[in-house]
Design a protein around this motif. Structure first.
Motif, mmCIF file in Angstrom:
data_model
loop_
_atom_site.group_PDB
_atom_site.id
_atom_site.type_symbol
_atom_site.label_atom_id
_atom_site.label_comp_id
_atom_site.label_asym_id
_atom_site.label_seq_id
_atom_site.Cartn_x
_atom_site.Cartn_y
_atom_site.Cartn_z
ATOM 1 N N PRO A 39 0.820 -1.223 0.000
ATOM 2 C CA PRO A 39 0.000 0.000 0.000
ATOM 3 C C PRO A 39 0.851 1.269 0.000
ATOM 4 N N LEU A 40 1.988 1.232 0.706
ATOM 5 C CA LEU A 40 2.868 2.395 0.752
ATOM 6 C C LEU A 40 3.398 2.730 -0.636
ATOM 7 N N TYR A 41 3.673 1.697 -1.417
ATOM 8 C CA TYR A 41 4.165 1.885 -2.784
ATOM 9 C C TYR A 41 3.161 2.706 -3.589
ATOM 10 N N GLN A 42 1.883 2.358 -3.415
ATOM 11 C CA GLN A 42 0.832 3.066 -4.140
ATOM 12 C C GLN A 42 0.623 4.472 -3.576
ATOM 13 N N GLN A 43 0.649 4.590 -2.251
ATOM 14 C CA GLN A 43 0.401 5.879 -1.609
ATOM 15 C C GLN A 43 1.460 6.922 -1.982
ATOM 16 N N LEU A 44 2.687 6.484 -2.141
ATOM 17 C CA LEU A 44 3.775 7.400 -2.502
ATOM 18 C C LEU A 44 3.912 7.571 -4.016
ATOM 19 N N LYS A 144 11.937 9.411 -2.474
ATOM 20 C CA LYS A 144 11.031 8.359 -2.920
ATOM 21 C C LYS A 144 11.792 7.220 -3.597
ATOM 22 N N THR A 162 2.887 7.284 8.533
ATOM 23 C CA THR A 162 2.272 7.787 7.303
ATOM 24 C C THR A 162 3.328 7.873 6.208
ATOM 25 N N PRO A 163 2.910 7.958 4.934
ATOM 26 C CA PRO A 163 3.898 8.125 3.855
ATOM 27 C C PRO A 163 4.826 9.316 4.086
#
Length: 448
Positions: A39-44, A144, A162-163
């Motif tokens: 999910p972090l991959y997508q959020q960032l 990133k 959080t991101p």
């Protein structure tokens, strides 16, 4: 003694293979497919970093990009630089003082181990990697990229941050101006790796080794050497003019007093960018040695140099800038001078108030590329009156004032000896007076 060493590395001097497109992935490429499920991959937005780079560049006007010297280091060149730097934990923290979007930092981090936890991994990397850039968007992309790399290597986020908090772990990759803040890094770092801006800036009164406008990359190197401890190492991807240009002779001499250096030619920075670069590596000395290698070599060398037989200068005429005043004279410029010939008449004349050249002399074109068949292309000018010479021509006036000396040296310029010498000394696309003066000619001007 410090020595400039020109190392022949096939990957560095093979410009054709460097410029050729390739479909082969690098041997240390990482598989991002599993990380992409995070999910972090997508959020960032880590799958869109290439687009982010393009958008960040588009935010800069052409004038801003030229002024800031923005050219991101290609991945191939980044990995080659890191390989040559050979980082180890004993080197301490490493700084990229013009990190851009982080390609050199990522290439370094590719060699690092990870912890199971993403947060611990980034914290460990943050203690070993420092990066600074004046552009906030580039710095965010650099952070990133490092997060993306850590995920691809198997580090797992705890889900508790959080991101934004994840990115903030990489606090040593930040916005700043190294040329103003460089002293703040004293005692914090053990090495520097960089591809600094190639733009031109104005010299301040504190800079003793140059004046006027000069290449900013040279100042990045000087300041990097100042903040490193004894035995600290640095590596820079730099414009070839710093290695070979007469203007930067004092810069090179200063550097050699500070560090043991090697300079390795590379060729074109990347396809479409008409700038040749070299890789500079240095190690700070324990003691300052007041030795200038080029001067020592010149004093001890028994070889006859071109400057002993010819006065060498650049033509003074800049047609579109100089006022049309003064005495009319024949005008010598590259478009009307036939290569390898002797001319008695020139078809164009110009009014110019500056210095004129006394024939006979050899006019050689300053524009010269390593890909050319001959690095020096010239014409013997034997007019019966003084000649106005354009700024893109280098004038060789024989000290014995003879036409025969001009013709003999022109023949000598077509030899492989001259090509090899020039290609070793200079890779940028303009010959310099200093390099031409230093050509070993033996008895060429005397017919021997």
């Amino acid at each position: 003694m410090s020595i400039n060493v020109f190392v022949e590395d096939p990957r560095l001097v093979s410009v054709d293979s460097h410029n050729s497109p390739t479909n082969t992935a690098p041997s240390n490429a990482f598989d991002y497919s599993c990380a992409a499920e995070s999910p972090l991959y997508q959020q960032l937005g880590l799958s869109c970093l290439d687009n982010d780079e393009v958008l960040a560049l588009m935010e800069l006007s052409p004038v801003e990009r030229k002024h800031q010297g923005v050219f991101f280091t290609p991945a191939e060149l980044s990995r080659l630089a890191v390989e040559k730097f050979s980082y180890s934990l004993g080197d301490g923290a490493i700084l990229d003082p013009a990190c851009g979007s982080g390609n050199l930092l990522v290439a370094l981090a590719e060699t690092f181990e990870i912890s199971p936890s993403l947060e611990v991994t980034l914290s460990e990397w943050n203690s070993r990697l420092y990066g600074v850039d004046i552009n906030e968007s580039f710095v965010k992309i650099a952070r990133k990229k490092l997060v993306k790399l850590a995920l691809s290597k198997g580090a797992v986020p705890s889900g508790e941050k959080t991101p934004g908090e994840i990115l903030s772990i990489l606090s040593n990759v930040k916005v700043g101006d190294f040329l103003k803040e460089y002293k703040s890094y004293c005692g914090k770092i053990g090495g520097v790796i960089m591809n600094p801006p190639f733009c031109h800036i104005d010299a301040s009164g504190e800079i003793a080794w140059t004046s006027g406008r000069f290449n900013a990359a040279s100042l990045f190197v000087v300041y990097a050497a100042e903040i490193l401890p004894a035995s600290g190492r640095f590596l820079g991807i730099l414009p070839d003019v710093l290695r070979s240009g007469t203007r930067y002779a004092q810069w090179r001499s200063r550097l050699l007093k500070t560090a043991d250096c090697t300079m390795e030619t590379f060729g074109s920075f990347e396809p479409g960018v008409q700038v040749d670069v070299f890789i500079l590596q240095g190690k700070i000395k324990y003691a300052q040695e007041e030795v200038i290698v080029e001067q020592v070599a010149a004093k001890s060398s028994p070889i006859t140099l071109l400057m002993e037989k010819f006065d060498v200068s650049v033509g003074p005429v800049v047609p579109h800038r100089d006022k049309v005043i003064g005495t009319e004279a024949p005008f010598a410029h590259a478009k009307i001078l036939p290569a390898w010939e002797t001319v008695d008449l020139l078809p164009e004349r110009i009014c110019h108030a500056g210095r004129k050249a006394q024939p006979p002399f050899v006019a050689i074109r300053r524009t010269s590329s390593p890909k050319d068949k001959y690095r020096i292309v010239g014409t013997v000018v034997n007019c019966s009156e003084l000649v106005a010479v354009e700024n893109h021509i280098i004038i060789l006036a024989p000290k014995d004032r003879s036409l025969l000396s001009c013709q003999r040296i022109l023949d000598f310029f077509r030899t492989e000896h001259v090509n090899n010498y020039i290609n070793e000394k200079i890779r940028c696309r303009h010959l310099t007076v200093g390099v031409v003066k230093g050509i070993p000619i033996g008895g060429a001007a005397d017919g021997n």
